[in-house]
Design a protein around this motif. Structure first.
Motif, short mmCIF file in Angstrom:
data_model
loop_
_atom_site.label_atom_id
_atom_site.label_comp_id
_atom_site.label_asym_id
_atom_site.label_seq_id
_atom_site.Cartn_x
_atom_site.Cartn_y
_atom_site.Cartn_z
N GLU A 51 0.84 -1.20 0.00
CA GLU A 51 0.00 0.00 0.00
C GLU A 51 0.88 1.26 0.00
OE1 GLU A 51 -4.13 0.47 2.28
OE2 GLU A 51 -2.40 0.50 3.61
N ARG A 52 1.94 1.24 0.78
CA ARG A 52 2.87 2.38 0.87
C ARG A 52 3.49 2.67 -0.50
NH1 ARG A 52 6.37 0.15 3.92
NH2 ARG A 52 5.19 0.53 5.82
N ARG A 53 3.93 1.61 -1.18
CA ARG A 53 4.53 1.79 -2.50
C ARG A 53 3.51 2.32 -3.51
NH1 ARG A 53 6.59 -3.30 -1.18
NH2 ARG A 53 5.30 -4.27 -2.78
N LEU A 54 2.30 1.81 -3.44
CA LEU A 54 1.25 2.27 -4.34
C LEU A 54 0.94 3.74 -4.12
CD1 LEU A 54 -1.07 1.77 -6.41
CD2 LEU A 54 -2.51 1.32 -4.43
N VAL A 55 0.78 4.14 -2.87
CA VAL A 55 0.46 5.54 -2.57
C VAL A 55 1.57 6.46 -3.08
CG1 VAL A 55 0.14 7.22 -0.69
CG2 VAL A 55 -1.10 5.05 -0.65
N ALA A 56 2.82 6.05 -2.95
CA ALA A 56 3.94 6.85 -3.46
C ALA A 56 3.80 7.08 -4.97
CB ALA A 56 5.26 6.19 -3.13
N ARG A 57 3.35 6.06 -5.69
CA ARG A 57 3.14 6.21 -7.13
C ARG A 57 1.93 7.10 -7.43
NH1 ARG A 57 4.14 0.66 -7.17
NH2 ARG A 57 1.98 0.18 -7.62
N LEU A 58 0.87 6.97 -6.64
CA LEU A 58 -0.36 7.72 -6.89
C LEU A 58 -0.20 9.22 -6.66
CD1 LEU A 58 -3.09 5.38 -5.34
CD2 LEU A 58 -2.51 5.68 -7.76
N VAL A 59 0.65 9.62 -5.73
CA VAL A 59 0.79 11.05 -5.43
C VAL A 59 1.86 11.72 -6.29
CG1 VAL A 59 -0.04 10.77 -3.08
CG2 VAL A 59 2.42 10.77 -3.50
N ASP A 60 2.54 10.97 -7.09
CA ASP A 60 3.60 11.51 -7.92
C ASP A 60 3.05 11.81 -9.32
OD1 ASP A 60 6.13 12.33 -8.68
OD2 ASP A 60 6.75 10.33 -9.28
N GLY A 61 2.54 13.01 -9.48
CA GLY A 61 2.04 13.37 -10.81
C GLY A 61 0.74 14.14 -10.78
N GLN A 62 -0.22 13.63 -11.49
CA GLN A 62 -1.50 14.27 -11.76
C GLN A 62 -2.29 14.61 -10.49
OE1 GLN A 62 -3.95 11.68 -14.09
NE2 GLN A 62 -5.59 13.17 -14.31
N VAL A 63 -2.93 15.77 -10.50
CA VAL A 63 -3.82 16.15 -9.40
C VAL A 63 -5.07 15.30 -9.50
CG1 VAL A 63 -5.22 18.00 -8.41
CG2 VAL A 63 -2.94 18.51 -9.33
N ARG A 64 -5.46 14.68 -8.39
CA ARG A 64 -6.63 13.81 -8.37
C ARG A 64 -7.10 13.64 -6.93
NH1 ARG A 64 -3.60 8.95 -10.93
NH2 ARG A 64 -1.58 9.78 -10.48
N VAL A 65 -8.27 13.04 -6.80
CA VAL A 65 -8.79 12.68 -5.48
C VAL A 65 -8.45 11.22 -5.26
CG1 VAL A 65 -10.87 12.39 -4.07
CG2 VAL A 65 -10.65 14.38 -5.59
N ILE A 66 -7.80 10.93 -4.14
CA ILE A 66 -7.38 9.56 -3.83
C ILE A 66 -8.04 9.14 -2.52
CG2 ILE A 66 -5.45 8.02 -3.34
CD1 ILE A 66 -3.64 10.12 -4.76
#
Length: 166
Positions: A51-66
């Motif tokens: 989960e930690r690795r995934l979140v790091a990928r999700l916050v690196d880039g496009q603005v979105r709601v997570i």
């Protein structure tokens, strides 16, 4: 668990015209198993590591709601990353409402044994200190999700106004 992260997140993304990502769904898609089964099969520590690795990928880039899993923000590394790179929101709901919502389906491994309400209270006591570090704290009750979304939008506007004024 049961605070409405996915439902409110989906509606918030639509309201803001942003893409929506649910981290639990992303994990399921990547591994091909339901998150609950992954959690049970590999244990909480391995699940949280992925989960930690995934979140790091999700916050690196496009603005979105997570919408992240309930335990994401408790992990110190992930919490720091989220605080540095995102605007974090704590959806805070009373234990009675969480117990009712999580009782609708039997998909939450941490709630399968013991008294649901007691387990949720124990988890909330552990998570509360970490959650208090979120940029925004929004109460979520048994009202309409659209009301929670509108509260978040107002809080975001105030938060962003304060940051530009500083």
């Amino acid at each position: 668990m049961g605070a409405g992260k996915s439902t409110v997140g989906r509606r918030l993304a639509k309201r803001l015209g942003l893409p929506f990502i649910d981290s639990d769904s992303e994990i399921e898609d990547a591994v091909g198993l339901p998150w609950g089964e992954l959690f049970e099969r590999y244990g909480e520590a391995d699940y949280r590591d992925g989960e930690r690795r995934l979140v790091a990928r999700l916050v690196d880039g496009q603005v979105r709601v997570i919408a992240t899993g309930g335990g994401v923000f408790v992990d110190p590394q992930t919490r720091q990353l989220l605080k540095e790179q995102t605007i974090t929101i704590w959806l805070d709901a009373p234990i009675e409402i969480l117990a009712e919502r999580t009782g609708r389906r039997d998909t939450r491994p941490l709630l399968k044994n013991g008294d649901r309400k007691d387990t949720l209270e124990r988890i909330a006591n552990i998570e509360r200190e970490a959650y208090s570090e979120a940029a925004l704290h929004v109460k979520s009750g048994d009202g309409a999700h659209r009301d929670v979304v509108e509260t978040i939008v107002r809080e975001l506007e105030q938060y962003l106004a304060g940051r530009t004024a500083a």
